[in-house]
Design an enzyme around this catalytic site. Structure first.
Site: not given
Length: 247
Positions: A86, A131, A197-198
């Site tokens: 990811h 992040h 955000t996932t």
């Protein structure tokens, strides 16, 4: 250097710190597993659709406020770097890097990257966003985001990319790399309440987005894009009346 952050439970911290519930449930950024469909993949991801404090957001109309400075204490660290399918993620082995907010300490757990950026500033997207995920002793999460523009190369990024395995899910250990080189000199920031955000898009995460950007060379940006093989950014989410403050 100095900074701020705040957070929420780490039972599934952004990218790679997934809960057992997520095991075996494929999500991604292409095909039927795109962000628009995350909530349909499993009931545990419903917050991705139902949440009212979701991330990322467009930073606009921030309110100036008197808040404490960010205290950032980053230095040499050891750990591993991995392409987890990811994102490219750096995990700390013995977390010694931390930030202090209102007298409370939040320890850096891991950091990872999105290309292009997930958050926007006044409608502007950036080639890359980092992040930096922290948690405090209560398990609360705080994510500090740094935007990267095309410009001069970053020697620390160069080091990480040079040791990264070409294969997914193959961690490569590193020792004593100074991650303070990721940070801009200014501590100006925007702050808001958001989410991961996932999947599972858990809310209650404090977000701090630094105003000043850092640079990467065109070659470094292209290397990230090559590793990702596709964009790995979730679309902008509605604010739903949330306030964004800045120092």
């Amino acid at each position: 250097m100095k900074k701020i952050i705040k957070a929420m439970p780490l039972l599934m911290a952004t990218m790679g710190l997934a809960s057992p519930v997520m095991a075996g449930v494929h999500w991604g950024y292409e095909g039927e597993a795109t962000p628009e469909n995350w909530a349909k993949l499993t009931p545990e991801y419903q917050m991705c659709d139902l949440g009212r404090n979701q991330s990322p957001v467009n930073i606009s109309g921030a309110i100036k406020a008197q808040v404490t400075d960010l205290e950032i204490h980053y230095g040499e660290t050891s750990g591993n770097i991995v392409n987890n399918g990811h994102t490219i993620q750096i995990n700390e082995k013995n977390p010694n890097d931390y930030v202090v907010v209102n007298g409370e300490k939040y320890t850096l757990v891991q950091f990872h990257f999105h290309a292009p950026s997930e958050n926007e500033i006044n409608g502007e997207s950036f080639p890359l966003e980092g992040h930096f995920v922290h948690k405090n002793d209560k398990g609360e999460l705080l994510v500090m985001a740094i935007m990267f523009e095309e410009g001069d190369k970053n020697p620390v990024v160069e080091k990480f990319l040079s040791i990264l395995s070409e294969e997914e899910e193959v961690p490569v250990d590193f020792d004593k790399i100074n991650i303070a080189a990721f940070l801009p000199k200014s501590t100006g920031y925007y702050r808001f309440s958001g989410s991961l955000t996932t999947p599972p898009c858990t809310e209650g995460v404090t977000w701090v987005i630094l105003k000043d950007t850092m640079t990467l060379s065109k070659d470094e940006i292209e290397k990230f894009e090559h590793e990702f093989k596709h964009h790995n950014n979730r679309p902008i989410q509605p604010l739903h009346g949330r306030l964004i403050i800045s120092n």
